[in-house]
Design a protein around this motif. Structure first.
Motif, PDB file in Angstrom:
ATOM      1  N   ALA A   1      28.420  48.041  70.033  1.00  0.00           N
ATOM      2  CA  ALA A   1      28.669  47.915  68.601  1.00  0.00           C
ATOM      3  C   ALA A   1      30.104  47.478  68.346  1.00  0.00           C
ATOM      4  CB  ALA A   1      28.387  49.240  67.897  1.00  0.00           C
ATOM      5  N   VAL A   2      31.039  47.995  69.133  1.00  0.00           N
ATOM      6  CA  VAL A   2      32.434  47.575  68.985  1.00  0.00           C
ATOM      7  C   VAL A   2      32.560  46.089  69.289  1.00  0.00           C
ATOM      8  CG1 VAL A   2      34.793  47.911  69.804  1.00  0.00           C
ATOM      9  CG2 VAL A   2      33.276  49.888  69.528  1.00  0.00           C
ATOM     10  N   ARG A   3      31.896  45.637  70.350  1.00  0.00           N
ATOM     11  CA  ARG A   3      31.921  44.208  70.687  1.00  0.00           C
ATOM     12  C   ARG A   3      31.351  43.371  69.545  1.00  0.00           C
ATOM     13  NH1 ARG A   3      30.615  46.077  75.960  1.00  0.00           N
ATOM     14  NH2 ARG A   3      28.386  45.868  75.544  1.00  0.00           N
ATOM     15  N   ARG A   4      30.261  43.880  68.942  1.00  0.00           N
ATOM     16  CA  ARG A   4      29.658  43.132  67.852  1.00  0.00           C
ATOM     17  C   ARG A   4      30.587  43.037  66.639  1.00  0.00           C
ATOM     18  NH1 ARG A   4      24.065  44.568  65.245  1.00  0.00           N
ATOM     19  NH2 ARG A   4      24.319  46.433  66.476  1.00  0.00           N
ATOM     20  N   LEU A   5      31.346  44.112  66.395  1.00  0.00           N
ATOM     21  CA  LEU A   5      32.250  44.121  65.251  1.00  0.00           C
ATOM     22  C   LEU A   5      33.375  43.104  65.402  1.00  0.00           C
ATOM     23  CD1 LEU A   5      32.471  47.952  64.554  1.00  0.00           C
ATOM     24  CD2 LEU A   5      31.433  46.224  63.070  1.00  0.00           C
ATOM     25  N   THR A   6      33.684  42.716  66.632  1.00  0.00           N
ATOM     26  CA  THR A   6      34.736  41.708  66.813  1.00  0.00           C
ATOM     27  C   THR A   6      34.319  40.352  66.259  1.00  0.00           C
ATOM     28  OG1 THR A   6      33.992  41.113  69.055  1.00  0.00           O
ATOM     29  CG2 THR A   6      35.632  42.872  68.865  1.00  0.00           C
ATOM     30  N   ARG A   7      33.058  40.168  65.961  1.00  0.00           N
ATOM     31  CA  ARG A   7      32.631  38.928  65.336  1.00  0.00           C
ATOM     32  C   ARG A   7      33.171  38.787  63.913  1.00  0.00           C
ATOM     33  NH1 ARG A   7      26.181  38.883  67.069  1.00  0.00           N
ATOM     34  NH2 ARG A   7      26.513  39.150  69.322  1.00  0.00           N
ATOM     35  N   LEU A   8      33.633  39.894  63.337  1.00  0.00           N
ATOM     36  CA  LEU A   8      34.224  39.858  62.002  1.00  0.00           C
ATOM     37  C   LEU A   8      35.725  39.625  62.043  1.00  0.00           C
ATOM     38  CD1 LEU A   8      32.329  42.879  60.385  1.00  0.00           C
ATOM     39  CD2 LEU A   8      31.788  40.441  60.180  1.00  0.00           C
ATOM     40  N   VAL A   9      36.273  39.480  63.240  1.00  0.00           N
ATOM     41  CA  VAL A   9      37.713  39.300  63.413  1.00  0.00           C
ATOM     42  C   VAL A   9      38.015  37.820  63.603  1.00  0.00           C
ATOM     43  CG1 VAL A   9      39.712  39.885  64.854  1.00  0.00           C
ATOM     44  CG2 VAL A   9      37.920  41.597  64.422  1.00  0.00           C
ATOM     45  N   ALA A  10      39.076  37.344  62.984  1.00  0.00           N
ATOM     46  CA  ALA A  10      39.469  35.941  63.133  1.00  0.00           C
ATOM     47  C   ALA A  10      39.744  35.624  64.597  1.00  0.00           C
ATOM     48  CB  ALA A  10      40.718  35.658  62.301  1.00  0.00           C
ATOM     49  N   PRO A  11      39.295  34.482  65.097  1.00  0.00           N
ATOM     50  CA  PRO A  11      39.502  34.135  66.511  1.00  0.00           C
ATOM     51  C   PRO A  11      40.959  34.199  66.949  1.00  0.00           C
ATOM     52  CG  PRO A  11      37.925  32.642  65.504  1.00  0.00           C
ATOM     53  CD  PRO A  11      38.475  33.487  64.387  1.00  0.00           C
ATOM     54  N   ASP A  12      41.883  33.824  66.075  1.00  0.00           N
ATOM     55  CA  ASP A  12      43.298  33.876  66.453  1.00  0.00           C
ATOM     56  C   ASP A  12      43.741  35.287  66.806  1.00  0.00           C
ATOM     57  OD1 ASP A  12      43.464  31.186  66.073  1.00  0.00           O
ATOM     58  OD2 ASP A  12      44.547  31.288  64.158  1.00  0.00           O
ATOM     59  N   ALA A  13      43.195  36.272  66.103  1.00  0.00           N
ATOM     60  CA  ALA A  13      43.577  37.659  66.360  1.00  0.00           C
ATOM     61  C   ALA A  13      43.023  38.157  67.693  1.00  0.00           C
ATOM     62  CB  ALA A  13      43.085  38.557  65.226  1.00  0.00           C
ATOM     63  N   LEU A  14      41.996  37.499  68.195  1.00  0.00           N
ATOM     64  CA  LEU A  14      41.388  37.908  69.462  1.00  0.00           C
ATOM     65  C   LEU A  14      41.898  37.109  70.653  1.00  0.00           C
ATOM     66  CD1 LEU A  14      37.689  38.342  68.280  1.00  0.00           C
ATOM     67  CD2 LEU A  14      39.245  40.162  68.996  1.00  0.00           C
ATOM     68  N   HIS A  15      42.787  36.163  70.413  1.00  0.00           N
ATOM     69  CA  HIS A  15      43.268  35.325  71.505  1.00  0.00           C
ATOM     70  C   HIS A  15      43.969  36.171  72.570  1.00  0.00           C
ATOM     71  CE1 HIS A  15      44.649  31.774  73.588  1.00  0.00           C
ATOM     72  NE2 HIS A  15      45.882  32.263  73.586  1.00  0.00           N
ATOM     73  N   GLY A  16      43.514  36.067  73.785  1.00  0.00           N
ATOM     74  CA  GLY A  16      44.104  36.803  74.894  1.00  0.00           C
ATOM     75  C   GLY A  16      43.700  38.261  74.983  1.00  0.00           C
TER      76      GLY A  16
END
Length: 241
Positions: A156-171
């Motif tokens: 579920a945590v992994r799924r919630l990252t779909r609501l996060v802007a890609p730039d914030a997830l870089h790296g």
């Protein structure tokens, strides 16, 4: 962040400060140049006064007993650690400056200056607003809820990252639930040498655990409709932070 959220409120500084105070099990008291760590020795009144019952051999108790006019200037410090192991685990610190007075078998501390420090910076909270504020209604259940989400539902945590802007997830190498309150869920995004936080606001505030469950289902439904980010390289469900 996507998903079309319309509610973007965050807890006010006074409520956040009262929440830190309500959940703290220990505090550090500084008076007359000395510092004393107290564990399980305080309670909080409805208007934000702190009642201390230090051990019999406490230097703080002795100093308060001998203080001129029965008042001892002091500073109390409280920390707010995240329930889930993450990097840089202390989410906030609260400092209360005021005076200790002996009342019966305990010391009473009335704050005259309130300072809250979070990742976003430090803020001075008006003492009257602090006294009138109430802790977040989800605070008593937050530790259990976040631990369960991290340990039992990493998917579920992994799924919630779909609501996060890609730039914030870089790296990103790991994403963990950091905090939850009536207004939203905060995720801690850890990179190899740094970290950052992203807030996922609820569409309306939640006043109890039942309402929180509905708000979380709504977030997950929005995440299910969102495209999966490519920037998240890997997600570990365990680890000690």
């Amino acid at each position: 962040m996507g998903g079309g959220h319309t509610w973007t409120a965050v807890p006010g500084a006074a409520q956040r400060a009262r929440t830190v105070l309500a959940l703290a099990w220990s505090c550090a008291a500084t008076a007359q140049g000395g510092r004393e760590e107290l564990t399980g020795a305080h309670t909080v009144t409805a208007d934000g006064r702190v009642l201390l019952r230090p051990p019999e051999d406490s230097a703080l108790g002795a100093a308060a007993l001998c203080a001129p006019r029965g008042e001892l200037p002091a500073v109390l410090e409280f920390a707010d650690p995240a329930p889930v192991p993450v990097r840089d685990r202390v989410r906030a610190r609260l400092w209360l400056a005021g005076r200790l007075t002996r009342t019966g078998d305990h010391l009473e501390f009335r704050p005259r200056r309130v300072v809250l420090r979070q990742a976003s910076g430090s803020v001075v909270v008006d003492p009257d607003e602090f006294a009138a504020a109430v802790p977040d209604p989800l605070a008593p259940a937050e530790g259990r809820l976040l631990t369960h989400l991290a340990d039992a539902h990493p998917d579920a945590v992994r799924r919630l990252t779909r609501l996060v802007a890609p730039d914030a997830l870089h790296g990103a190498v790991r994403v963990r639930p950091l905090a939850v309150d009536r207004h939203g869920l905060t995720l801690r995004i850890e990179r190899a040498w740094a970290h950052g936080d992203v807030r996922l606001p609820f569409h309306t505030p939640a006043d109890d655990v039942t309402q929180l469950s509905e708000r979380m289902r709504a977030l997950l439904a929005q995440a299910g409709a969102a495209s999966c980010p490519r920037a998240l390289q890997r997600q570990r469900a365990d680890g000690d932070g």
